[in-house]
Design an enzyme around this catalytic site. Structure first.
Site, mmCIF file in Angstrom:
data_model
loop_
_atom_site.group_PDB
_atom_site.id
_atom_site.type_symbol
_atom_site.label_atom_id
_atom_site.label_comp_id
_atom_site.label_asym_id
_atom_site.label_seq_id
_atom_site.Cartn_x
_atom_site.Cartn_y
_atom_site.Cartn_z
ATOM 1 N N ASN A 4 -73.943 91.700 95.142
ATOM 2 C CA ASN A 4 -73.029 91.953 94.023
ATOM 3 C C ASN A 4 -71.635 92.237 94.587
ATOM 4 O O ASN A 4 -71.426 92.235 95.814
ATOM 5 C CB ASN A 4 -73.555 93.126 93.177
ATOM 6 C CG ASN A 4 -72.805 93.271 91.868
ATOM 7 O OD1 ASN A 4 -72.594 92.304 91.134
ATOM 8 N ND2 ASN A 4 -72.362 94.477 91.554
ATOM 9 N N ASP A 35 -74.953 89.076 91.459
ATOM 10 C CA ASP A 35 -74.618 87.640 91.560
ATOM 11 C C ASP A 35 -75.810 86.862 92.074
ATOM 12 O O ASP A 35 -75.997 85.692 91.727
ATOM 13 C CB ASP A 35 -73.412 87.454 92.467
ATOM 14 C CG ASP A 35 -72.171 88.000 91.776
ATOM 15 O OD1 ASP A 35 -71.920 89.210 91.895
ATOM 16 O OD2 ASP A 35 -71.507 87.215 91.083
ATOM 17 N N ARG A 40 -67.687 78.212 93.944
ATOM 18 C CA ARG A 40 -67.926 79.555 94.483
ATOM 19 C C ARG A 40 -69.360 79.580 95.035
ATOM 20 O O ARG A 40 -70.278 79.121 94.365
ATOM 21 C CB ARG A 40 -67.744 80.636 93.401
ATOM 22 C CG ARG A 40 -66.309 80.722 92.889
ATOM 23 C CD ARG A 40 -66.110 81.969 92.041
ATOM 24 N NE ARG A 40 -65.957 83.166 92.854
ATOM 25 C CZ ARG A 40 -65.934 84.399 92.359
ATOM 26 N NH1 ARG A 40 -66.086 84.590 91.063
ATOM 27 N NH2 ARG A 40 -65.787 85.446 93.148
ATOM 28 N N CYS A 64 -67.399 96.914 89.204
ATOM 29 C CA CYS A 64 -67.065 95.546 88.817
ATOM 30 C C CYS A 64 -67.177 95.368 87.300
ATOM 31 O O CYS A 64 -67.072 96.338 86.538
ATOM 32 C CB CYS A 64 -67.956 94.555 89.553
ATOM 33 S SG CYS A 64 -67.379 92.843 89.437
HETATM 34 C C1 RUB Z 1 -68.567 89.505 89.378
HETATM 35 C C2 RUB Z 1 -69.693 90.402 89.771
HETATM 36 C C3 RUB Z 1 -70.622 90.838 88.663
HETATM 37 C C4 RUB Z 1 -71.806 89.883 88.642
HETATM 38 C C5 RUB Z 1 -72.687 90.087 87.422
HETATM 39 O O1 RUB Z 1 -67.844 89.020 90.492
HETATM 40 O O2 RUB Z 1 -69.910 90.716 90.924
HETATM 41 O O3 RUB Z 1 -71.093 92.116 88.901
HETATM 42 O O4 RUB Z 1 -71.337 88.539 88.627
HETATM 43 O O5 RUB Z 1 -71.965 89.766 86.255
HETATM 44 P P1 RUB Z 1 -66.568 88.081 90.238
HETATM 45 P P2 RUB Z 1 -72.753 89.307 84.912
HETATM 46 O O6 RUB Z 1 -65.637 88.837 89.343
HETATM 47 O O7 RUB Z 1 -66.011 87.865 91.624
HETATM 48 O O8 RUB Z 1 -67.082 86.790 89.627
HETATM 49 O O9 RUB Z 1 -73.722 90.399 84.628
HETATM 50 O O10 RUB Z 1 -71.696 89.173 83.864
HETATM 51 O O11 RUB Z 1 -73.454 88.027 85.222
#
Ligand code: RUB
Length: 318
Positions: free
Chosen positions: A210, A200, A66, A131
């Site tokens: 994000n 992200d 990814r 999300c």
């Molecule tokens: C997940 C997403 C989350 C960030 C942060 O996208 O956008 O908001 O990754 O997550 P996907 P964390 O579901 O496509 O992976 O705080 O758990 O790192």
């Protein structure tokens, strides 16, 4: 390209990340570090250079799964930069040790940022989420531990509906949850004290990358006067943006958006499925990390402290 002996568990982790069975930037980073440790344990390499080359190949395999969450290359970088030794056993131990250390730091960083993010929340606040972010949830969890009562309005988050995971986690924490479809967000912002999202990647100019829909939510929150914060450990800081690179936005399969039958009924159309978007710094109030809270525009100082002027690629084939 030479063939390397990549262990089955490493392939399985790579596949799980690509298909989003393992998802979310922090979780992906932890699993990637663990997969490198497993590869180090299971490789049949007998010569130090063969071992190093196999580990670099393993990192490349994970890296290609990814493109957007920088926590993934940052995790691979952390482990490979600590791979050292003149014999296979010492090299193996160094990788296993670095992966374990990375996991510990990941966990501690999330706890620390949770405490800082919690200070922004008041007793009785209602938050809106988008999300599923473990960093964002750490802030809520810490606020609850501080004795604050929090309610949540949770956006469904099309097309993969990660909001359902957030709703379930919040319910487990005892937070009253209202689930809404994404397009209802602006209507509910008047009932909300804080918007809380994860990241992200964070770029050197303070842009937050994000889950798709974050930028629209941020613009609406600004228009309604609702503060919006990003909870993001420093492994979400994207070192390559220090040298002008942009963050690649992952485009995923159209089947996540529309099923074959509906698509055939609708007729000849294009379907696009970007997984992430970019929120400009002017729409974000604060980035909360384990090293403190930052206005987005000043995050670059922290990035320079942590990465210098950029980052190398220790997984490159040499
Ligand atoms: C997940 C997403 C989350 C960030 C942060 O996208 O956008 O908001 O990754 O997550 P996907 P964390 O579901 O496509 O992976 O705080 O758990 O790192």
């Amino acid at each position: 390209m030479a063939d390397y002996d990549l262990a089955d568990p490493l392939e399985e982790t790579a596949e799980a990340i690509a298909t989003m069975e393992v998802r979310g930037a922090a979780t992906i980073a932890g699993e990637a570090a663990d997969a490198l440790a497993t590869q180090a344990r299971e490789t049949a390499a007998t010569e130090p250079e063969e071992f190093r080359a196999t580990m670099r190949a393993a990192a490349r395999r994970l890296r290609e799964t990814r493109p957007t969450a920088v926590s993934l290359p940052n995790a691979l970088r952390y482990v490979l930069q600590r791979m050292e030794g003149n014999d296979v056993e010492t090299l193996r131990e160094s990788v296993v040790r670095a992966a374990a250390e990375f996991d510990r730091r990941l966990e501690r960083a999330q706890e620390d940022l949770g405490q800082i993010g919690a200070n922004r929340l008041q007793d009785g606040d209602t938050i809106m989420t988008h999300c599923h972010s473990t960093d964002a949830l750490a802030c809520v969890e810490a606020a609850l531990e501080q004795g604050k009562e929090i309610e949540a309005i949770v956006k469904e988050t099309r097309p993969r509906k990660q909001g359902h995971i957030t709703a379930e986690r919040l319910r487990e924490l005892g937070v009253p949850v209202t689930l809404i479809v994404d397009s209802a967000a602006r209507r509910y912002l008047d009932e909300v004290d804080h918007v809380l999202v994860g990241a992200d990647s964070i770029a050197a100019d303070g842009s937050v990358i994000n889950k798709i829909g974050t930028s629209g939510l941020a613009v609406n929150a600004r228009e309604r006067g609702v503060p919006i914060m990003t909870a993001a450990q420093t492994i979400k800081l994207h070192p390559e943006t220090l040298t002008g690179h942009t963050v690649e936005i992952e485009m995923r399969d159209e089947a996540e958006v529309i099923d074959d039958e509906t698509r055939a009924d609708v007729g000849d159309i294009d379907v696009e499925n970007p997984a992430f978007d970019v929120t400009p710094p002017r729409y974000m109030d604060a980035i909360v990390t384990e090293s403190g809270q930052f206005p987005p525009e000043s995050i670059v100082t922290l990035m320079r402290e942590l990465f210098g002027e950029g980052a190398d690629e220790p997984w490159a084939e040499s």
